[in-house]
Design an enzyme around this catalytic site. Structure first.
Site, PDB file in Angstrom:
ATOM      1  N   SER A   1      54.733 -51.638 -22.225  1.00 63.58           N
ATOM      2  CA  SER A   1      54.220 -50.349 -21.765  1.00 63.58           C
ATOM      3  C   SER A   1      54.543 -49.275 -22.787  1.00 63.58           C
ATOM      4  O   SER A   1      55.470 -49.416 -23.588  1.00 63.58           O
ATOM      5  CB  SER A   1      54.856 -49.965 -20.432  1.00 63.58           C
ATOM      6  OG  SER A   1      56.180 -49.467 -20.628  1.00 63.58           O
ATOM      7  N   ASP A   2      53.777 -48.192 -22.764  1.00 65.92           N
ATOM      8  CA  ASP A   2      54.228 -46.985 -23.443  1.00 65.92           C
ATOM      9  C   ASP A   2      55.461 -46.487 -22.690  1.00 65.92           C
ATOM     10  O   ASP A   2      55.740 -46.908 -21.555  1.00 65.92           O
ATOM     11  CB  ASP A   2      53.124 -45.932 -23.475  1.00 65.92           C
ATOM     12  CG  ASP A   2      53.287 -44.962 -24.646  1.00 65.92           C
ATOM     13  OD1 ASP A   2      54.401 -44.859 -25.185  1.00 65.92           O
ATOM     14  OD2 ASP A   2      52.296 -44.305 -25.007  1.00 65.92           O
ATOM     15  N   CYS A   3      56.191 -45.596 -23.309  1.00 64.85           N
ATOM     16  CA  CYS A   3      57.528 -45.288 -22.791  1.00 64.85           C
ATOM     17  C   CYS A   3      57.451 -44.427 -21.532  1.00 64.85           C
ATOM     18  O   CYS A   3      56.916 -43.314 -21.555  1.00 64.85           O
ATOM     19  CB  CYS A   3      58.362 -44.647 -23.876  1.00 64.85           C
ATOM     20  SG  CYS A   3      58.627 -45.818 -25.220  1.00 64.85           S
TER      21      CYS A   3
END
Length: 772
Positions: A280-282
């Site tokens: 995932s993106d953060c």
């Protein structure tokens, strides 16, 4: 206990050149039994973990297992244009000591302006090698969350500087050369130099409210534009990992989208090797509940992301998976599936056994003289000449130079964002002072300042100089991650100062920096501004690159990888309008569809010399579509060769009488093939010729594929349509040739259809589209 023939096991991680299986007590675990297949070794490790330990290893700051001797591992390292500061990367100090710096190349937006695929591969090879050297010595992980391959759709996007530009085909070609360079080639994807990560999947190109946006492009635009770079990255060049984006697509957060992650990514594009994983993106997993309100809790958000196929959480929301399993929102089997992909990925870089062919890379491989030279060349090749009345290259008679503007003494500014520690940062001012004996520097104004107190000194310096060089534009105080621009005019009072300098200078050259374009109308129309150069973010040696293109030591031949729109475009078009094609109330996006008149078009760039052109080979007059399809032998029909067009480029000389590079851009258009509306034109091939001497010629090869001829239908399928086509060389059609496709239309690449519904294990609440 059986140590699998390991003697004197080490007690701390010393990099993949040694391997985690040299550590006690992990060396006693089944994962270290080299007599077993990797599949069994991974399964053995996972079966040894408790559920709590498993969950703690599905976040970027993976905890490992003290009990088993599995070391903690940070998955988040960065290397957008060089090894970059990030949680997984550390630089020693002071600068000059081992692993205290890495080569800092120009930002992608400038390198892409070179339209030089071998250059991109060479840069990526250096970045990958230096990244691996850092990883081997405990200064980085082996997973680097780069590149950013979302096309630069809207000129206000704060992260456009990180990308190769607005054209999907150009981005695809960039990726084809970048990923093999980073990962160490295509021969054996199970043995990687580093693991690259294509991001942000999918339809991510807005910073404003980025964690909660729902963006709903048409399937036509999705297949033709938004997903095209990811298809190339995954299907064609075997990237190791993919990052799902913050935004939702068609109401479902990207990291919870079974359509995107399963139907398209894993099934259609075959992202199914044991070592392929999705991160995932953060905090994007936390945003499923906190921002999108797609589910009722973070436990449920973690479950729907894991179930859909997001294997790693950059964040901490996956630490809730214990509860998610207990509530039957997900299963231990899905937890194990994610860990299986992650640990197989670590095997692909030799993490456990230390037997990687890249395991010997060390500090001696970082920032070599060849790498430093390449960083300079990459900056030079991207520089783009937008206006010139003959003032450039600078006359050798110039002796007194006024250097003015907020980029004149730039150092870290030149690196843009996602930067690391550079071995040196040579500013324009430093370079100019090394070349001219009499240089007067005045800052004049800031990037976004209304303070005019520096104007008088700047004007006085200009009046006394033979040449004035103004260096300004925008920087990461104007465009950045998390910060879109609200305007595409020159910020602050820079144009006011340029106007006063124009009235006061014997000759005035403007150098415009930044990734996103600003409306240059005032500069282009002012005859007292003699020349305009775009310099992007040029990296560690940007100062000397600027000097050498201004003086003609190096030819200038870059091309704009984006459209420069008029300032009022931003008031006519909301950034949330995802459609590319124009309609009666909307002018469209990118050079392919924009119905207005750009200030400077995509692909534009001048030279210090003149060229003449002729075709060396052209297409046949007509081709039967069914014959083209049946003759193709490639696995994917859209990658099948169509033909190669060749053109002869002759340097006819000019005022400067200099040798020069030349970028050949080949555009395709049609007025009757397939459904209306028709794109203005589409880039279908390009090549860069190098160092064409005056009076000499070079032949450039411009290969075409079936996919480059295809257009997307309403389902997002790429289709070859019968009709008449035109090929044109360069933005102003220096050469032109026609051909026809006959027979019935044929699909060369199909986009999966969305299911009528997906079976979530929890109540979900799809979003409506975001509008501005």
């Amino acid at each position: 206990m059986n140590l699998y023939q390991i003697t004197n096991p080490q007690t701390q991680n010393s990099g993949s050149s040694v391997g985690a299986c040299s550590l006690a007590p992990l060396c006693a675990n089944k994962v270290c039994d080299k007599s077993l297949p990797i599949e069994d070794r991974v399964a053995g490790l996972i079966s040894s973990l408790t559920l709590e330990e498993k969950v703690s290893n599905l976040v970027d700051s993976a905890a490992g297992s003290l009990r088993l001797g599995l070391m903690p591992y940070e998955w988040w390292s960065e290397a957008l244009h060089g090894v970059a500061e990030s949680p997984g990367v550390s630089f020693n100090s002071p600068n000059g000591s081992d692993f205290s710096y890495a080569t800092s190349f120009p930002m992608p937006i400038l390198m892409s302006a070179a339209f030089d695929d071998p250059l991109i591969n060479a840069v990526a090879s250096v970045v990958g090698k230096e990244a691996r050297a850092f990883a081997n010595n405990g200064h980085a992980g082996f997973d680097f969350w780069t590149p950013n391959i979302n096309p630069f759709r809207d000129p206000r996007w704060g992260r456009g500087l990180e990308t190769p530009g607005e054209d999907a085909f150009h981005v695809q070609r960039y990726i084809e050369n970048l990923i093999p360079g980073l990962q160490g080639g295509l021969d054996d994807p199970s043995q990687k130099q580093i693991i690259a990560t294509c991001k942000h999947y999918a339809v991510y190109d807005i910073e404003t409210n980025r964690t909660s946006n729902n963006l709903d492009p048409t399937q036509q635009d999705l297949g033709e534009y938004y997903l095209a770079p990811f298809k190339t990255c995954v299907r064609d060049v075997a990237v190791g990992s993919v990052m799902c984006a913050y935004n939702a697509v068609d109401g479902i957060p990207s990291c919870a989208s079974e359509y995107l992650l399963q139907d398209v990514l894993r099934e259609a594009w075959n992202f199914s090797s044991p070592y392929n994983y999705v991160t995932s993106d953060c905090d994007a997993i936390g945003n499923i509940y906190n921002s999108h309100h797609f589910v009722d809790s973070n436990d449920a958000g973690a479950a729907v992301a894991l179930n859909a196929g997001t294997d790693l959480d950059c964040g901490t929301t996956y630490l809730n998976l214990n509860a998610s399993v207990a509530m039957n929102q997900t299963t231990v089997a899905n937890v194990d599936r994610a860990l299986t992909r992650l640990y197989n990925a670590l095997f692909s870089i030799g993490y456990f056994d230390g037997n990687s062919p890249f395991g010997s890379l060390n500090w001696s491989d970082v920032s070599t003289p060849a790498s430093q030279s390449l960083a300079y060349e990459a900056a030079v090749e991207g520089m783009t000449l937008l206006k010139n009345d003959g003032t450039l290259p600078v006359s050798k008679n110039v002796s007194k130079v006024a250097v003015i503007g907020p980029w004149a003494n730039a150092t870290t500014q030149m690196q843009g964002n996602y930067e690391g520690v550079a071995p040196y940062l040579n500013s324009p001012l430093e370079a100019f002072q090394s070349h001219w004996a009499n240089v007067q520097y005045v800052n004049g104004t800031g990037i976004n300042s209304t303070d005019t107190s520096g104007f008088a000194a700047a004007v006085a310096a200009a009046k006394s100089a033979d040449l004035t060089i103004y260096l300004g534009g925008i920087d990461t105080t104007i465009e950045a991650e998390g910060m879109d621009r609200t305007s595409i005019v020159w910020p602050g009072n820079q144009l006011d100062l340029i106007g006063q300098l124009a009235n006061s200078s014997k000759a005035l050259v403007v150098v415009q920096f930044g990734g996103g374009q600003v409306d240059d109308t005032a500069i282009l129309s002012n005859k007292q501004v003699n020349s305009l150069v775009w310099g992007g973010y040029p990296g560690q040696d940007g100062g000397y690159a600027i000097l050498d293109v201004l003086t003609g030591t190096k030819s200038i031949a870059g091309r704009l990888p984006v459209t420069q729109y008029p300032a009022n475009y931003t008031s006519a078009v909301t950034k949330y309008e995802m459609d590319l094609r124009p309609n009666s109330s909307y002018p469209g996006r990118t050079y392919k569809w924009y119905t207005g008149t750009p200030i400077i078009p995509f692909g534009y760039g001048l030279h210090y010399t003149n060229f003449s052109f002729s075709w060396s080979s052209t297409p046949q007059p007509s081709y039967d579509i069914s014959s083209l399809i049946s003759a193709s032998t490639t696995t994917y029909k859209d990658t099948a060769p169509f033909t190669t067009v060749t053109a002869s480029i002759t340097n006819a000389g000019g005022l400067a009488n200099l040798g020069s590079d030349y970028v050949a851009l080949l555009f395709l258009s049609t007025s009757n093939a397939g459904p209306a509306p028709y794109p203005n034109k589409s880039l279908v091939s390009y090549a860069r010729a190098h160092d064409i001497a005056v009076g000499s010629s070079q032949t450039v090869n411009l290969p075409l594929t079936l996919g480059s001829l295809a257009r997307a239908d309403e389902n997002g399928d790429l289709v070859l349509y019968p009709g008449e086509y035109v090929l044109e060389l360069d933005v102003d059609a220096k050469l032109r040739v026609e051909f026809a496709l006959t027979g019935s239309a044929a699909v060369v690449d199909a986009l999966p259809r969305r299911a009528g519904s997906y079976n979530f294990t929890v109540p979900v609440y799809p979003q409506g589209p975001t509008s501005g």
